[in-house]
Structure formats: C-alpha cells, structure tokens
Scaffold this motif. Structure first.
Motif, mmCIF file in Angstrom:
data_model
loop_
_atom_site.group_PDB
_atom_site.id
_atom_site.type_symbol
_atom_site.label_atom_id
_atom_site.label_comp_id
_atom_site.label_asym_id
_atom_site.label_seq_id
_atom_site.Cartn_x
_atom_site.Cartn_y
_atom_site.Cartn_z
ATOM 1 N N MET A 242 0.858 -1.182 0.000
ATOM 2 C CA MET A 242 0.000 0.000 0.000
ATOM 3 C C MET A 242 0.896 1.235 0.000
ATOM 4 O O MET A 242 1.730 1.399 0.894
ATOM 5 C CB MET A 242 -0.912 0.016 1.222
ATOM 6 C CG MET A 242 -1.873 -1.152 1.316
ATOM 7 S SD MET A 242 -3.085 -0.934 2.659
ATOM 8 C CE MET A 242 -4.081 0.417 2.017
ATOM 9 N N VAL B 204 -1.663 -1.415 -3.955
ATOM 10 C CA VAL B 204 -2.813 -0.540 -3.717
ATOM 11 C C VAL B 204 -2.269 0.879 -3.546
ATOM 12 O O VAL B 204 -1.585 1.177 -2.563
ATOM 13 C CB VAL B 204 -3.600 -0.952 -2.458
ATOM 14 C CG1 VAL B 204 -4.746 0.035 -2.211
ATOM 15 C CG2 VAL B 204 -4.127 -2.370 -2.599
ATOM 16 N N TYR C 60 -2.904 4.805 -2.943
ATOM 17 C CA TYR C 60 -3.948 5.618 -2.318
ATOM 18 C C TYR C 60 -3.581 7.102 -2.319
ATOM 19 O O TYR C 60 -2.409 7.484 -2.453
ATOM 20 C CB TYR C 60 -4.221 5.141 -0.890
ATOM 21 C CG TYR C 60 -3.054 5.282 0.066
ATOM 22 C CD1 TYR C 60 -2.745 6.500 0.666
ATOM 23 C CD2 TYR C 60 -2.265 4.178 0.388
ATOM 24 C CE1 TYR C 60 -1.693 6.641 1.540
ATOM 25 C CE2 TYR C 60 -1.199 4.304 1.270
ATOM 26 C CZ TYR C 60 -0.919 5.540 1.840
ATOM 27 O OH TYR C 60 0.142 5.674 2.702
ATOM 28 N N ASP D 216 -9.595 1.584 0.061
ATOM 29 C CA ASP D 216 -8.225 1.127 -0.217
ATOM 30 C C ASP D 216 -7.906 -0.132 0.585
ATOM 31 O O ASP D 216 -7.324 -1.091 0.054
ATOM 32 C CB ASP D 216 -7.233 2.232 0.139
ATOM 33 C CG ASP D 216 -7.503 3.524 -0.599
ATOM 34 O OD1 ASP D 216 -7.427 3.523 -1.833
ATOM 35 O OD2 ASP D 216 -7.811 4.525 0.072
ATOM 36 N N LYS E 66 -9.540 -3.217 -0.834
ATOM 37 C CA LYS E 66 -8.778 -3.802 -1.940
ATOM 38 C C LYS E 66 -7.662 -4.692 -1.406
ATOM 39 O O LYS E 66 -7.401 -5.779 -1.941
ATOM 40 C CB LYS E 66 -8.198 -2.694 -2.820
ATOM 41 C CG LYS E 66 -9.219 -1.892 -3.593
ATOM 42 C CD LYS E 66 -8.538 -0.770 -4.379
ATOM 43 C CE LYS E 66 -9.553 0.112 -5.094
ATOM 44 N NZ LYS E 66 -8.904 1.243 -5.796
#
Length: 431
Positions: free
Chosen positions: A198, A223, A225, A235, A238
């Motif tokens: 992320m 991911v 964001y 987010d 996901k």
C-alpha cells in the motif's frame, strides 16, 4: 537539455544480512578543477565566473510543518550541530558559516516555494532539503536554475537520479532502488508469499513500491492511495480482497489512519505481518492505537545507527529529540558542503558542486570537518567518511554505497534496531 547524469554499474542487493563491500574510487576525481558535465555547465566552463569568497550561507528546507514534520527535529539538529562544529573549527575560508532556517511544508502547500525564494534572495550557496522527494521535485528547477546546490539528506525517489539538474543536486540518502530491494527481500525472508504493498501516490511512494515489488519473490498486489483522503476504507478493502500474509505500508503521517482502518477490517499487525519504511517509522504516530498492536512490526530505514556520542551531541542541540532519523545524513550534508567550499576556495553553488565528488572519495580518509580541513590546507586530496557511513558520490550525485537498517517495534511508541539485519552494499541501478 541533456543531463549530466549517467548510470554506473552496481552490484545487486542479494540478501538482508551484514556484508561490508569494498569501496572503489579513483584518484582522478581531483577537485578544484572538476566541473559538472551537463551541457549547460560545459558551455559555462568556457568562461567561468569567479568563485564567491564571501561567507558560506546554507539554507535549510526541512519539514517544520506538513506530513513529514516528525522528521524535521532530527534533521534540523543535524544541520545545527554540523554548523556549530564547523564554526568551532574556524569556519569556511576563515569565516563563520551561516544557517538560514527554512520550512519545506509538504506538497499540499506552497511553503517550499516561498522558502526557496527567500533563500535564493539571501544569497545561499547551498540548500539542505527537502526531506520529501515530492517537495524536492517542486523546487529543484528553481534552486538549481539559480546556480545553487540542492543537497537532500532524505530524498529517496529514483526519479531524482537522472533529473536534469545542471549537476547541482546531491543526496546522502540512497535512492529507493536500495531500500526497495531490502524491503521486498526482508518480507520474503520472513516467510511471506502473498504481499500487499500500500503506497501513497507520489514519486516516493510509487518508486519505493516499484522496487519493493520487484524484489519480492512471491505474489504481490499494489494498492495506491491518495494521502489526502479523509478515510481509507475502500483502499483497505482492496488489500483485504487479496488475502495477504504480509502488508507493506509506504506512506507518511496518514499511515496512522491506514493502520486504523486495517485494524478495523481485521488486517491489523496482530493478524497480518506488517512492514513500514523510513517515511512512517515513528515513535509518536501510533501511541494511541490499541495497546501493543505495533509489537513485531518491522521497518526499513537508510543509514547506519547513530552512535551514542552523536546522539549526545544532538541532544545538546535539541534536548527534546526522541528520534534521530536522518540526523546523521543532515550532518554529513552540511560538512560535505563546507569541505567542498573549502577545497574549491569558493562559497557559490557551482564551486561547491564541482568539489563535492572529490571530497567524498579517492583521497586520504578523514572523519571530521577539522581533520579534513587541515588536510586540504596541506594540499592533500581527501575522502570524507561521515557519521552516516561512507559517502561516495557517483556521477549522479547519489551515494554509490549505502547502509540499510531493519528496525522492529517493541511497543506502540518504541522501536529498536535489528543489528544482525543491517546491510551495507552498492546501490542497485534503476530498472
């Protein structure tokens, strides 16, 4: 126009372990006559302007506000300590160094632009900062276009390696080709086979995620964001859909909100192995999360461990310090700038830039400003090794050799180094 930057060949990082690598340098990197090799500076070298011999002025462009404000105190302390020790040793070219303090803010404000304008108007020869790669990319054209050295202690985006900067951009932190390799390999070594990365959507986040994913040997999901988002439920959803056994969060102060949502959706550090990076390794940000939730979380941070002696000196500058991240790199940035000015006998940006590579490599080893200054005065070619480790600039202004540390949280507001998981090695090239 054409950039001076060109890639050199590096060894790849092959594992998270201690491995001191030999440092190769050349005595051909002599200083006072060396000039950056981009087209603009080659044209200028036909009729070089005389070097400025006025007092060395260094502006700082570091985060007092914004999403990296927690990194500001140790970085400012590193700058202030270096300036104090340089002036205690007689200054540069017989004159005291002046530090003009300045805030960088973050990419959501124009604070960095205003600070850069103020520093340029004040006649600085070098600017130390920014901490954020994204912020640096908003002001690098303005700073280097004015003939001033921009020297970051904390920028890690690979985008800055090949940036067309008139040979005036340098950094003591390695690009994220190195941190990404260590992060991805660390996660795999810890048994992860299905990881989520992320990351915030900027040059730093995207670059570090790219190289972390490339180094991870299992299945990965990215991911991306918006760090300015009010909340991160979509987010995290996901990330949850990927059913990861490890999660790396590459962000800044919004990481607290991301972690809060991960915990809410059952993916907290007590459920899934969690990894942080230099941009969100903090002793303060997570103290209000559920008690003990951060225990076992690991993080990567460039640089060697700050010595007890250095910490003591930094605390004398700022008694409130609780974190020393990037203080050594900030200290070394200032010392290198001062040594380059001393060797080139000029305090202007172009003279400093022309001498930075030489004072960092290829000569007699020295480890303090005074020691190095005395050698320069004796006509000796020097090689400064700093408190952040060996500093040897490649043709891109990047460190060619770097150290990456692994840290582990023992409580929500405490983390400790894993000394057996520090790695020193050549910085991998961009892919």
């Amino acid at each position: 126009f054409s950039s001076r930057r060109r890639h050199t060949r590096f060894r790849n990082v092959t594992g998270v372990q201690t491995c001191a690598l030999p440092i190769c340098s050349s005595s051909s990197d002599k200083a006072a006559t060396e000039t950056p090799t981009d087209t603009a500076s080659e044209s200028a070298s036909a009729a070089p302007a005389p070097a400025s011999t006025g007092p060395l002025k260094i502006g700082s462009l570091l985060p007092e506000t914004g999403n990296l404000a927690f990194l500001g105190p140790p970085e400012f302390a590193g700058v202030d300590l270096a300036v104090k020790e340089i002036n205690d040793a007689g200054g540069v070219l017989g004159q005291p160094v002046e530090h003009i303090r300045g805030d960088s803010g973050d990419t959501s404000t124009d604070i960095a632009q205003k600070t850069a304008d103020s520093h340029i108007a004040a006649g600085v020869g070098a600017i130390v900062g920014a901490a954020s790669s994204g912020v640096s990319l908003t002001v690098i054209d303005k700073i280097t276009g004015a003939g001033i050295v921009q020297f970051s202690p904390a920028n890690t985006s690979p985008d800055l390696t090949t940036y067309a900067d008139n040979g005036l951009y340098f950094r003591t932190a390695p690009p994220d080709t190195f941190q990404g390799a260590v992060l991805g390999q660390l996660m795999a070594k810890n048994g992860a086979t299905n990881a989520v990365f992320m990351n915030l959507d900027d040059a730093y986040g995207n670059g570090l995620a790219k190289y972390g994913i490339a180094a991870f040997s299992g299945t990965s999901t990215q991911v991306v964001y918006n760090p300015q988002a009010a909340e991160f439920s979509a987010d995290v959803a996901k990330a949850k859909a990927a059913k990861p056994d490890a999660i790396a969060i590459i962000g800044f102060d919004e990481t607290t909100k991301v972690l809060t949502e991960l915990i809410k959706q059952g993916l907290g550090p007590n459920k899934v192995k969690t990894y942080l990076v230099d941009g969100n390794l903090s002793t303060q940000a997570y103290k209000d999360l559920p008690k003990g939730i951060m225990k076992g979380v690991k993080a990567t941070l460039p640089g060697v461990l700050a010595s007890d002696d250095l910490k003591k000196k930094l605390l004398e500058v700022d008694a409130k310090l609780t974190d020393f991240s990037y203080a050594p790199e900030s200290y070394d940035a200032v010392v290198l700038i001062a040594l380059a000015a001393e060797q080139g006998k000029g305090t202007d940006g172009k003279t400093i830039a022309a001498n930075l590579k030489s004072v960092s490599s290829g000569g007699t080893k020295c480890t303090s400003f005074k020691e190095c200054k005395d050698l320069i005065a004796a006509g000796t070619d020097i090689d400064y090794d700093g408190v952040s480790g060996p500093v040897e600039f490649d043709d891109n202004g990047d460190p060619s050799v770097a150290t990456m540390g692994v840290y582990e949280y023992t409580a929500n507001d405490k983390f400790a180094p894993k000394p057996d998981q520090f790695i020193t090695g050549a910085v991998p090239a961009q892919q």
